[in-house]
Structures are given as structure tokens and as C-alpha cells.
Design an enzyme around this catalytic site. Sequence first.
Site, PDB file in Angstrom:
ATOM      1  CD  GLN A 160      -9.265  -4.876   3.619  1.00 30.70           C
ATOM      2  OE1 GLN A 160      -8.367  -4.642   4.429  1.00 30.70           O
ATOM      3  NE2 GLN A 160      -9.844  -3.919   2.942  1.00 30.70           N
ATOM      4  CG  ASP A 173      -9.580   0.998  -0.882  1.00 23.71           C
ATOM      5  OD1 ASP A 173     -10.731   1.302  -1.251  1.00 23.71           O
ATOM      6  OD2 ASP A 173      -9.320   0.667   0.297  1.00 23.71           O
ATOM      7  CE  LYS A 212     -10.416  -1.579   6.803  1.00 19.20           C
ATOM      8  NZ  LYS A 212      -9.707  -1.457   5.524  1.00 19.20           N
ATOM      9  CD  GLU A 255     -10.010  -2.628  -0.454  1.00 21.86           C
ATOM     10  OE1 GLU A 255     -10.296  -2.577   0.760  1.00 21.86           O
ATOM     11  OE2 GLU A 255      -8.845  -2.800  -0.887  1.00 21.86           O
ATOM     12  CG  ASP A 259     -12.786  -1.946   2.756  1.00 20.23           C
ATOM     13  OD1 ASP A 259     -12.974  -2.419   3.888  1.00 20.23           O
ATOM     14  OD2 ASP A 259     -12.012  -0.994   2.563  1.00 20.23           O
ATOM     15  CD  GLN A 318      -1.380  -0.130   3.671  1.00 15.58           C
ATOM     16  OE1 GLN A 318      -2.467   0.412   3.511  1.00 15.58           O
ATOM     17  NE2 GLN A 318      -1.050  -0.732   4.797  1.00 15.58           N
ATOM     18  CG  HIS A 367      -4.337   0.813  -0.725  1.00 16.19           C
ATOM     19  ND1 HIS A 367      -4.619   2.122  -0.383  1.00 16.19           N
ATOM     20  CD2 HIS A 367      -5.258   0.066  -0.086  1.00 16.19           C
ATOM     21  CE1 HIS A 367      -5.665   2.154   0.431  1.00 16.19           C
ATOM     22  NE2 HIS A 367      -6.068   0.914   0.637  1.00 16.19           N
TER      23      HIS A 367
END
Length: 425
Positions: free
Chosen positions: A329, A236, A331, A273, A307, A172, A194
Site C-alpha cells: 500500500q 484489512d 499510503k 492487508e 501496510d 472501503q 476493506h
Amino acid sequence: MQIEAIHATPGYSGFFFDDQRAIKDGARQDGFTYDGEPVTDGFDEIRQAGETIVVDVELADRTVHRGDCAAVQYSGAGGRDPLFTAAEYAPVVEGPVAEALVGRDATDFLDNAELLEELQVEGDRLHTAIRYGVSQALLTAAAEARRTTKTDVLADALGAEPATEPVPVFGQSGDDRYTNAEKMFVKGVPVLPHALINSVEKIGRDGETLIEYVEWLVDRSQELGPDGYEPRFHVDVYGMIGELFGAPYDRDEVIDYFAAIEVAAAPYPIQIEGPMDAGGREDQIAAMVELREGLRSAGVDVDIVADEWCNTVEDVRAFVDAEAADFVQVKTPDLGGIHRSGQAVRYCEGTETQAYLGGTCNETETSARACAHVALATNAAQVLAKPGMGFDEGYMIVENEMRRTIARRKRDCTTTETDEITADD
């Protein structure tokens, strides 16, 4: 081996807490911070220092084993638990949590972790960050007491067969999306970058800025990557595609935009994402299903990643059962106990949905290492490089922990086989 005591020490995490709604609503950056007032409950500033609680589990042999409580950067958003502050929650760890666990056998990892999941204080479950951090310490204690790896303890608890090679790491970039992506190319990171596309400025008024960025990724990956490098791009967008096209949006326009993303990424695969934030789990699932079916019907080969509103094990199951995403994801801080992340990854097995073992930049090196063992134990599709937004540090921590563990497991296997041959002789 008995648990003798549990200690809690306030500390710092690897990044910051950000008020996602305030940022989406247009808060302007002032250097590293943001101007304006926070809008999410619990925040004093739009960006404030990330916190952790360092948890020490002390065993009867006087050894001490650590876990770190951590919460995601965008706490309080997308159905997650509220902002996590060490001063508020440290007494809970040393009080009700310690009272429940002291005296128990440290080798019984799964039983201890499940007890933690069920524990309530004044009628409420423990904050996810507490369950996350204490369970890491319980995992480490169990592995040391059993004289094995954390990967093996988790694999036993989950009924899984561990990976024999490192799981692909997802780097990321943070806001430094160009320089950090170049670092990733030089190191041959398998999944990247990311990119943190969380505002209109970053995606473009018509989405053009994101398209240009993806085209740049292709060009620079070919210039800087090692021989034979074939990255997978993962961006994302924090619901910004939904914001861009409005609601209700024109489905054909959205599909055309994803088709443009696919063209920009060629010849490499790309996954997006959080394409939208529908404001609740059921609405989010419905929107993701509609988008995924539309992309399939149009022959657009862009994977979508769940997400927002996909936080707990139950949420993951709901998204997977509805076939609402190509990846979910997991998380990690949002699921509570670290074994719950493993259970969520395993639920994806045999389905059309792959498990991305994620988390947040706002974790610590201790929680990141623990998650590397979850990735290995379950053979997840990819695992996030964390903590922090500098890339190099998080990548080193996660990749090296996996390599170190695989090497140890191979040595242990060789030693066991040698001992068996000697015993037979």
C-alpha cells in the site's frame, strides 16, 4: 507563471483520527466514540475530529489553486508522523513554506515539490501532511499554468505512460461492513470491501468471524452483482491475525488459517492487508517474508498486502526488494509530496510486487482527486475510494475524476491530431 503567495486555512477532513494502539488494546466503543484513555502521543481522545489545512497557491495571474494537507486516521502508529493539528502547522505553511516557494515558476512542478521535500524547519523535515497538501496545490497550479491535466504533469515528472482506462477502485466499508459491501456489489466495484477488522471481536476469538464474513461476501456478491461480476476481495486486518496466533506463532496454524480464508473466498481472489504488526520495519519485513514463503510452499493462493511500517518511499523499496508482499500500500499522506507516491508506484514496475495506491478515509475530496491523477499517471494496480467511510461519496469522487480526465485527454489528443492534419493541408 510565478507563485505570488501561499495561504493556509484550517479545516476538517473526511473522517477522524483514531488511537490505533488504544483500540487494539481493547478500548470499548461507546456509540461512535470510544471509552478509555488514549495511549499514543498527541491524542486527547481515542477518537477525535480529523483536521486539514486548506492550502491556496496564488499565481501572478491572480488564479488560486488548492491542495489539502491530510494525515492518516491512525496517525502516530506504525512508524508514521505524529498527530496533525491545523492550529500547530498552519503557521509553518504561511511562514517557511511560503518563503521557500514564493517567486518560483509554477510550471516547474517536480523542482518545486522536491524543494518542499528537502525543506527543514529547526532541523526537522516538514510533517508529511504539509508536504502532501502543498504539493497537491503545486500540481494543480502547474497543470493550469501548462493548460494540461494533472495526470500529464505527473506522467512527465515520473517518466510514465498514463493509463487509458480507469484504474480499479478499492471500496472501503468502514464498520458498516455489511450494508456498504452490498452497495459495492450493486455498483460492481472491482475491489472490496476493506472491512476494518481491527479488533478481536471483529475477527473472532479463533478467527471464525472473519471466515464467516468472507463466505457472506461471496454469497451476496453473486446475488447482487451485475452480470459477469468478478470482484477481488481485499480485507484489512490491522495485524489481528498476528495478535490471534501470538508470537512466536505456529507457522502451520497460520498457513491453515489462510487456507481457510482462500476456501471461504472461492471462486474469487482475496488479499489480506496487514496480517501482523511486528513493531518495526525490519521485523515486519522478516515476518511478511516468512508468511509469504509459507503460503507459496503450501500452495495457498492468498495475496498479502504491506501496510504497517511501509510508509515512505524508502520503506516501499525495502519491502519490494525483500519480496515481502504481493501488494504494497502506497499510503499517500505518509509519503509526503504527492509525486513521492508516484515514485513508489513506479518502483514496483517489473517486480513481483504490485502497487496499491491507498491513503486514508481521513483525507478530503481535493486530495482524493489529486490521487486519482497519480493512479492514472502510473497505472497503479488499484486505487482507494476516499475520503470518508460512507463508501458512495469516495467512490464517486475517485471514479469520476479518472473518467473525466481520460475523456479530456482523449479530446485533447483528437484536437491535436486535427490541428496537425489542418497544418499539413
